[in-house]
Design a protein around this motif. Sequence first.
Motif, PDB file in Angstrom:
ATOM      1  N   ALA A 127       4.722  14.948  -0.662  1.00  0.00           N
ATOM      2  CA  ALA A 127       4.467  16.111  -1.518  1.00  0.00           C
ATOM      3  C   ALA A 127       4.193  15.662  -2.948  1.00  0.00           C
ATOM      4  CB  ALA A 127       5.662  17.063  -1.474  1.00  0.00           C
ATOM      5  N   LYS A 128       4.999  14.726  -3.449  1.00  0.00           N
ATOM      6  CA  LYS A 128       4.838  14.282  -4.842  1.00  0.00           C
ATOM      7  C   LYS A 128       3.519  13.541  -5.043  1.00  0.00           C
ATOM      8  CE  LYS A 128       6.724  11.078  -8.292  1.00  0.00           C
ATOM      9  NZ  LYS A 128       5.945   9.856  -8.062  1.00  0.00           N
ATOM     10  N   THR A 129       3.177  12.631  -4.137  1.00  0.00           N
ATOM     11  CA  THR A 129       1.955  11.854  -4.362  1.00  0.00           C
ATOM     12  C   THR A 129       0.724  12.738  -4.147  1.00  0.00           C
ATOM     13  OG1 THR A 129       2.003  10.966  -2.102  1.00  0.00           O
ATOM     14  CG2 THR A 129       3.050   9.652  -3.807  1.00  0.00           C
ATOM     15  N   LEU A 138       3.758 -14.961   3.649  1.00  0.00           N
ATOM     16  CA  LEU A 138       5.007 -15.706   3.576  1.00  0.00           C
ATOM     17  C   LEU A 138       6.184 -14.746   3.580  1.00  0.00           C
ATOM     18  CD1 LEU A 138       3.935 -18.291   0.862  1.00  0.00           C
ATOM     19  CD2 LEU A 138       3.986 -18.588   3.348  1.00  0.00           C
ATOM     20  N   ARG A 139       5.933 -13.559   3.041  1.00  0.00           N
ATOM     21  CA  ARG A 139       6.960 -12.512   3.067  1.00  0.00           C
ATOM     22  C   ARG A 139       6.287 -11.165   3.216  1.00  0.00           C
ATOM     23  NH1 ARG A 139       9.535  -8.574   0.203  1.00  0.00           N
ATOM     24  NH2 ARG A 139      11.689  -8.294   0.862  1.00  0.00           N
ATOM     25  N   SER A 140       6.748 -10.391   4.200  1.00  0.00           N
ATOM     26  CA  SER A 140       6.224  -9.037   4.410  1.00  0.00           C
ATOM     27  C   SER A 140       7.391  -8.069   4.419  1.00  0.00           C
ATOM     28  CB  SER A 140       5.510  -8.929   5.761  1.00  0.00           C
ATOM     29  OG  SER A 140       4.368  -9.728   5.790  1.00  0.00           O
ATOM     30  N   PRO A 141       7.426  -7.126   3.485  1.00  0.00           N
ATOM     31  CA  PRO A 141       8.516  -6.141   3.542  1.00  0.00           C
ATOM     32  C   PRO A 141       8.344  -5.240   4.758  1.00  0.00           C
ATOM     33  CG  PRO A 141       6.961  -5.608   1.777  1.00  0.00           C
ATOM     34  CD  PRO A 141       6.506  -6.894   2.361  1.00  0.00           C
ATOM     35  N   PRO A 142       9.418  -4.931   5.464  1.00  0.00           N
ATOM     36  CA  PRO A 142       9.316  -3.995   6.595  1.00  0.00           C
ATOM     37  C   PRO A 142       8.930  -2.610   6.080  1.00  0.00           C
ATOM     38  CG  PRO A 142      11.618  -4.439   6.070  1.00  0.00           C
ATOM     39  CD  PRO A 142      10.805  -5.323   5.186  1.00  0.00           C
ATOM     40  N   CYS A 143       8.420  -1.777   6.952  1.00  0.00           N
ATOM     41  CA  CYS A 143       8.072  -0.365   6.650  1.00  0.00           C
ATOM     42  C   CYS A 143       6.835  -0.206   5.780  1.00  0.00           C
ATOM     43  CB  CYS A 143       9.182   0.429   5.976  1.00  0.00           C
ATOM     44  SG  CYS A 143      10.832  -0.045   6.344  1.00  0.00           S
ATOM     45  N   TYR A 144       6.203  -1.269   5.370  1.00  0.00           N
ATOM     46  CA  TYR A 144       5.025  -1.111   4.522  1.00  0.00           C
ATOM     47  C   TYR A 144       3.791  -1.702   5.189  1.00  0.00           C
ATOM     48  CZ  TYR A 144       7.951   0.325   0.625  1.00  0.00           C
ATOM     49  OH  TYR A 144       8.813   1.008  -0.193  1.00  0.00           O
ATOM     50  N   LYS A 145       2.634  -1.342   4.636  1.00  0.00           N
ATOM     51  CA  LYS A 145       1.379  -1.972   5.016  1.00  0.00           C
ATOM     52  C   LYS A 145       0.877  -2.764   3.812  1.00  0.00           C
ATOM     53  CE  LYS A 145      -1.081   1.581   6.303  1.00  0.00           C
ATOM     54  NZ  LYS A 145      -2.223   2.357   6.798  1.00  0.00           N
ATOM     55  N   SER A 203       0.837  -1.197   0.000  1.00  0.00           N
ATOM     56  CA  SER A 203       0.000   0.000   0.000  1.00  0.00           C
ATOM     57  C   SER A 203       0.876   1.253   0.000  1.00  0.00           C
ATOM     58  CB  SER A 203      -0.876  -0.018   1.257  1.00  0.00           C
ATOM     59  OG  SER A 203      -1.622   1.160   1.349  1.00  0.00           O
ATOM     60  N   GLY A 204       0.398   2.298  -0.648  1.00  0.00           N
ATOM     61  CA  GLY A 204       0.990   3.628  -0.486  1.00  0.00           C
ATOM     62  C   GLY A 204       2.366   3.819  -1.072  1.00  0.00           C
ATOM     63  N   VAL A 205       2.753   2.980  -2.032  1.00  0.00           N
ATOM     64  CA  VAL A 205       4.088   3.114  -2.613  1.00  0.00           C
ATOM     65  C   VAL A 205       3.965   3.838  -3.961  1.00  0.00           C
ATOM     66  CG1 VAL A 205       4.393   1.065  -4.083  1.00  0.00           C
ATOM     67  CG2 VAL A 205       6.208   1.745  -2.499  1.00  0.00           C
ATOM     68  N   GLN A 206       4.988   4.633  -4.325  1.00  0.00           N
ATOM     69  CA  GLN A 206       4.997   5.269  -5.645  1.00  0.00           C
ATOM     70  C   GLN A 206       5.193   4.178  -6.688  1.00  0.00           C
ATOM     71  OE1 GLN A 206       7.337   9.057  -5.973  1.00  0.00           O
ATOM     72  NE2 GLN A 206       7.703   8.727  -3.801  1.00  0.00           N
ATOM     73  N   LYS A 207       4.179   3.996  -7.521  1.00  0.00           N
ATOM     74  CA  LYS A 207       4.128   2.805  -8.369  1.00  0.00           C
ATOM     75  C   LYS A 207       5.243   2.763  -9.420  1.00  0.00           C
ATOM     76  CE  LYS A 207       0.504   0.668  -6.619  1.00  0.00           C
ATOM     77  NZ  LYS A 207       0.295   1.473  -5.404  1.00  0.00           N
TER      78      LYS A 207
END
Lengths: 260, 260, 260, 260
Positions: free
Chosen positions: B225-227, A97-104, A66-70
Amino acid sequence: MGSQSNRTKVVMSADKPDDLITSDNPDHPANLIPSLCAKFWTLGWVTGTGGGCSIREDDLVYIAPSGVQKELMKPTDIYVLSLAAQTDPTLRQRTYLRSPPCYKPSQCTPLFLAAFTRRGAGCCIHTHSHWAVLVTLLLEQQQGDSSKVFEINNIEQIKGFGRGMGKTGNLGYHDTLRIPVIENTPHEEDLTEFLEEAMEQYPDTYAVLVRRHGVYVWGDNVHKAKTQCESLDYLFQLAVEMKQLGLPWISQVTPVGPQR
Amino acid sequence: MGSQSNRTKVVMSADKPDDLITSDNPDHPANLIPSLCAKFWTLGWVTGTGGGCSIREDDLVYIAPSGVQKELMKPTDIYVLSLAAQTDPTLRQRTYLRSPPCYKPSQCTPLFLAAFTRRGAGCCIHTHSHWAVLVTLLLEQQQGDSSKVFEINNIEQIKGFGRGMGKTGNLGYHDTLRIPVIENTPHEEDLTEFLEEAMEQYPDTYAVLVRRHGVYVWGDNVHKAKTQCESLDYLFQLAVEMKQLGLPWISQVTPVGPQR
Amino acid sequence: MGSQSNRTKVVMSADKPDDLITSDNPDHPANLIPSLCAKFWTLGWVTGTGGGCSIREDDLVYIAPSGVQKELMKPTDIYVLSLAAQTDPTLRQRTYLRSPPCYKPSQCTPLFLAAFTRRGAGCCIHTHSHWAVLVTLLLEQQQGDSSKVFEINNIEQIKGFGRGMGKTGNLGYHDTLRIPVIENTPHEEDLTEFLEEAMEQYPDTYAVLVRRHGVYVWGDNVHKAKTQCESLDYLFQLAVEMKQLGLPWISQVTPVGPQR
Amino acid sequence: MGSQSNRTKVVMSADKPDDLITSDNPDHPANLIPSLCAKFWTLGWVTGTGGGCSIREDDLVYIAPSGVQKELMKPTDIYVLSLAAQTDPTLRQRTYLRSPPCYKPSQCTPLFLAAFTRRGAGCCIHTHSHWAVLVTLLLEQQQGDSSKVFEINNIEQIKGFGRGMGKTGNLGYHDTLRIPVIENTPHEEDLTEFLEEAMEQYPDTYAVLVRRHGVYVWGDNVHKAKTQCESLDYLFQLAVEMKQLGLPWISQVTPVGPQR
């Protein structure tokens, strides 16, 4: 969908979760999702972190966070989960099975899963394309049930769609393409039941429009999901331009050429 | 904002000003501003040297020069100044820790500084997007106060905005996004007092439209700011297209799904 | 313009014409024209071999050939001629210091030369931008002299234009930008006298629109010609969109801020 | 078209079919078709596997396969066939000198062949450009024969078209460009007879519009086919925008300049 042996493999590899997203193959889902999303960004489909994309290979489901610059996504940003585990009634909560840290995890997750479990899809794309949004706004002006389905016929690009899961071949030029429209909900995961309802009501559809929001499009594999999504966006844009020029979406056209 | 130790560091490093803009890290502000501006150029936001972008890291403020072709900018083109020094009442004039030769400082500088000092923003983007300009022109046709604020609701992309500085979470789907509009002035720096006034009147806004000119958008950091700027441009474009199709920006939509 | 010594240098170097277009410097005109034209192609300015670009450095004039795909141009495609030689009354015919084989000289040549000799321009750009064409078509609907000049005021991007050759500074926000429109001729070189007439009638203009055809834009150097051309295309697009939305190009706006 | 010796060469090289599509030369048809199609994808001409491109060199015809993502095509995807063999009345079925596994031949094949055999074209491009589709939809609103031909005059870009096969020079500014429109058929290969009919009726045309579908454009070589296709798409877009602004496609313009 994945056999039992596949699932076993999954649980094992989860001991080293980064193996799940590490590959030199540009067509590996963990590489393909970022490159697809970058392309979608240039098309205006995933502006401002909106929209997303998920790929299923056998039992493994790969999802962008979620919420990442695509257009800037990396393979290490990808979540991985087991499809079978999601539908196991003894499990209470979604496990990764895998969750990146810092993200939702993406709020789109249950909607992507619906395409995988109910349609056996291999890829699902969600766009915020403003052509899709404008089509739902134009339909909203209509009365009754006609506001709940986008219909267009007699346009060549309609042939870019399959006849439906389990059917062979694609729609024909004279066929009417029908894409159901569901109302938007404040929380994206709450769309799931309405999406599933639309899937039941339109058993042959590969896409569902969400009013004032965008569209979900799926296919048997990445190729089919992407080309169906492109064809649909083409038709949404054409439909908006037709409306601006006073041209109707449904027409009676006299058939030409040999009728087979 | 920067601690005292940060400020001390700044004054020292200004002995070798080029150190301030030299880094191998693509996310260093002196590298990021050129790559962002090149991207903004392809979006039509900074056509013909218009518009710009500034990043703040602690006390250091990085700003593109005036009158430069935005898609061709280089790290060595970047101005650097100390934020604390700008607000020190004993100082009479703006001083730069680094000034590239052959350039003039951006006229947007005091407007960027307003976002940094009054909102604690980490990045501020200024675009001349013609969608933004068209929205201000359409509002101008309205009578009284309704011409001084852009309002839209019930569009999914609204969720791309924070509720306001110091508040947690983002706007909801049914919330009305409000962006104040200020009148343009012949000299860009003269906009500052009106921008600050709008910030006071709309304490939760992350953006201010400038009539017949463009928009200023900020956020806690570059990502936000960008998003937010992308989401806003998406909404401005949608708003113009809605107007062309006779669709209202504010609507009554019956809530669907569980209300939480 | 070039001194006598420059001209002498030119005539000498013409013994090895390829030296004139061979350089490692990306800003050398023979490298810059192809990279600019590739960029212009993506903007829709030089579609289908239409449009073009010429750069003058002292006495040397660099011109793209006729009928070449603008995004594929190479330095070896470039024509070079001496500006002084063109205006020498003892010469009967245009002579080139370098002529690439297999090509024909651009029909725009005398129009580019007009910008160089009459305005001392360093670069001239010719686009077929459909925004420019649409503006001339909209003006054609008007009666009398108002059809022969594009006028717009109170838009920030107007500040992207110089006040005129030999004047310091740029237009202000409240100034009215005026771009003369000339009628198209079947043969592009026949436009020259009308372009020169328009230059005389509008001594401060940096651009001339050609009805149903496109626009010529120039500047003291490449930077100024390109940014003025971008700003103008932005304003033409805005003007067309304003017309679609029923908004006037000329407005009365109450001045705001300190009047200096 | 290919001499007998060329044909002999073809049949021989078909023993090693991959030699036909292996070359370091970026202008070899097997390299050029993928790079052209990638460019066409960014222009919106070949969205969702729609559209395509074929090149003829002497007797050899190179064609992209059906159903492939056009921006991802590779030289190994290319079909090759002998033009002479297609027109040999003793042959019953189309045979390919090279057929990539896993693909189906393009349904456009007989239409491309019509351009090669009937006009001696060296390249034929088929787009689904929505400007082309919108033009055919606008024409459909008209009564009688006027719905069966697109006509526009007095636009500079018309000069991007040749006068016709075997004629020298291009159309002039005041000439009327006429592109015939044929009705779409459910199966693309069934368009062939109608395309050939239109070619007979309009012996000078380099393009045929297909109602609610797109356009076929050809030329003596790749350069001419591509630049004519670009010019035509430019004119289709302009025509749609003119219609939105209430401007007519055919106009009476008083000639200006010397009449030669």
